[in-house]
Structures are given as structure tokens and as C-alpha cells.
Design a protein around this motif. Structure first.
Motif: not given
Length: 343
Positions: A16-20, A24-25, A56-57, A78-79
Motif C-alpha cells: 500500500i505504501n507503493l500505491t498510496k 490503485v491506492g 489489489n496489486t 483479485y482486483y
């Protein structure tokens, strides 16, 4: 309809820190809100006590989590936020890696019992990849209670906003939001600003320069004076921008939905988007948005939209956002849950 309160969902937050700071986040937090509105318990109990796991990722840790959840007998949702098409023209080396990326996401999504993707368009792309699992189209949704035209905001606050970003108060302001990606139309936005010095332009969003191709970095460095790069801002600041700017222009060439488009529509700022397939069927030129096919059409459209006093299109845009409010998308999500539980 509230769902049975015994349902427990585990939304995996790895990466989540990468996509925040990306769509996507945002989508991950949207899912949590949607589910809670349906009375479904989210991340209150660990993986082992949950019924359904959301991924989600497509990072390796997400794959590990999906495999682990399957081994524990959990249903995996899976999103499908990513497609090969929207991976292209994004980061350094993305075009070279795109075919490998496609094989990887087909493998990842195949780990789900079902795949959810934001639009009919992205659903058709994923089905074209020959994913053997059911694919459902469901909007990422929007919190229309939060994203709305703020009646309370006043001229003093608008002046403060313009001053903060060094925007003159006698020029119309055209905003956009996104990563520094060619796919998002950033270089074309810069060019448009250069050719239209009578307007102010502002771009919200940021990408670490190590990921930005050299030619895009060069364009940003050489951008004209009437274009401000505001960097990444929080939701409260972005909401002010949608409320204080005069027009939202989204020049992206490829999206799976475009959460920022929904935010802008909910805030009733006039929206101009490129006429690309993802918007077919829900964004209609001259009804709830304005569309352009070629960049050279834009100066005329900008003039038309910025000089118009007709509020019917932004009102219609607000209604379109309302159809994708969390309360409605949450109901559809819980209906998909019922199907998955039966698989």
C-alpha cells in the motif's frame, strides 16, 4: 440492503505504501468504505478468520498472499486494476516490459476465484487475455458525500488557494491530476499550456524522477510560466482545487476507469476527457462531459466551455458520479460476494 453481518473480509494491504499516491491506492480504501457501508467486517479478524480475501496489486507479496489464502480454503477476489494497455507509456522501460507484464498479470488474476475490474472496457481487455476466471465490471466508486461542490467555500478561500500556487486571479485555471506519465498526456498538457498563455494551468500529482523517462523530465523542466506543478496533495487540497479551478482536463490515452474523473464530476467542475473507449457508455460528449479526439480541437473546446454559463452538463456529471457512490457500488459488490461464495 445490509449484508449478513457474519461475513468477514480481509483486504490485503501489502504494497500500500507503493500505491498510496495512485488510483490503485485510492481504490483499496474505497473497497473498505463500500464493504463497511454494507455491514461487512473488514480486516477486524486476521486472514484465517476471514471468508473472502481481496488482492489489489500484482507485486510478488500479493501473489504469495493469494496462494496462502487459497491454501487456507478462502475465496480470493483479485482486483484487475492493471492492463498491458495502461502499463505502456507509463514508466521508464514500460513498453519493453509490457508483453512480460501481460503474462504476469494473467498469472496473478488467475489466482482469484473471480476478478473485478472497474469498467466494461477493462473487462473486455482482461477477457481478451484469456483469463479463465469470471470477470465482473464494478466501478471503484466514489464518496459523493466527501467529493462534492462545496457551498461553504468562499472567495477569500479561493484567493488564498490561487495565491498559494502563484496563480493570477484574472486568468481562468485549467487543472489536471496524474502521474508524470506520457500515457496521462502530460507532455501534451505542457504543450497546450505553452500555446495558450491566456489561461493558467496546474498539474497535481507526482512521480519520482527515477521512474520518469528523460524526455518527459526535460519537458517538465522546460515548461512555460503559466503552468504550475503542484506535486502530490492530499484529498482536502484536491477537493479545493476541483472547487476553485475552472475546468478539469484529463488528456490520458488509456485508463481502466479514472477515479480523478469521478472526483471532478462529483465536484461539478466542467470535465474534458480524451475520447477513448473506457468512457464509452457512461461519459457522453455534451451530456455529462466534453470529449476531444485530436489535440488541435482543444483551444476551441476550452473557449466554449470556459465562456459557457450553462450548468446542465456539470449537474448531469454530478448525477453520473452519484450512480457510482459507495452505497450503490457496495450493494453490487455484496451481490458479487454471494456469487463467489457459491463457486
Amino acid at each position: 440492503m445490509m449484508h449478513d453481518n457474519n461475513m468477514k473480509t480481509f483486504v490485503y494491504m501489502g504494497g500500500i505504501n507503493l500505491t498510496k499516491k495512485s488510483g490503485v491506492g485510492k481504490a483499496v480504501y474505497h473497497q473498505i468504505s463500500m464493504l463497511e457501508k454494507q455491514g461487512i467486517s473488514v480486516n477486524k479478524s486476521g486472514l484465517k478468520q476471514s471468508d473472502i480475501v481481496h488482492i489489489n496489486t500484482v507485486f510478488p507479496d500479493s501473489v504469495f498472499m493469494a496462494v496462502r489464502a487459497k491454501a487456507l480454503g478462502k475465496k480470493v477476489l483479485y482486483y484487475g486494476h492493471s492492463t498491458m494497455e495502461d502499463f505502456k507509456n507509463s514508466f521508464v522501460g514500460s513498453n519493453f516490459l509490457a508483453p512480460v507484464f501481460k503474462q504476469w498479470i494473467v498469472f496473478c488474476y488467475g489466482l482469484g476465484d473471480a476478478v473485478i475490474t472497474p469498467t466494461e472496457y477493462s473487462k473486455s481487455l482482461l477477457e481478451g487475455y484469456n483469463i479463465k476466471k469470471p470477470v465482473y465490471a464494478l466501478s471503484n466508486g466514489i464518496d459523493t458525500y466527501y467529493w462534492r461542490k462545496e457551498k461553504e467555500l468562499n472567495l477569500i478561500q479561493k484567493k488564498e488557494f490561487l495565491k498559494k500556487y502563484n496563480l493570477p486571479d484574472d486568468k481562468k485555471v485549467i487543472m489536471s491530476v496524474g502521474h508524470y506519465m506520457e500515457r496521462k498526456g502530460i507532455t501534451e498538457f505542457i504543450e497546450l499550456a505553452r500555446n495558450n498563455p491566456d489561461y493558467s494551468f496546474i498539474w497535481f500529482g507526482y512521480t519520482p524522477s527515477v521512474l520518469v523517462p528523460a524526455r518527459v523530465r526535460k519537458e517538465i523542466r522546460q515548461s512555460p510560466e503559466n503552468l504550475i506543478f503542484a506535486g502530490f496533495v492530499d484529498s482536502a487540497e484536491l477537493k479545493k482545487a476541483y472547487n476553485f479551478c475552472d475546468l478539469f482536463l484529463f488528456m490520458s490515452h488509456e485508463e481502466t476507469e479514472g477515479i480523478v474523473v469521478l472526483e471532478a464530476m462529483a465536484c461539478e467542475i466542467p470535465v474534458i476527457v480524451r475520447d477513448i473507449p473506457v468512457y464509452n457508455g457512461w461519459l457522453v460528449n455534451g451530456k455529462n462531459v466534453f470529449k476531444f479526439k485530436q489535440n488541435d480541437e482543444l483551444p476551441g473546446i476550452l473557449k466554449q466551455v470556459l465562456n459557457s454559463t450553462d450548468k446542465s452538463i456539470v449537474k448531469e456529471a454530478g448525477k453520473t458520479a452519484l450512480e457510482r457512490d459507495f452505497s450503490r457500488t457496495g450493494q453490487r459488490l455484496s451481490a458479487i460476494y454471494d456469487i463467489i461464495k457459491a463457486i
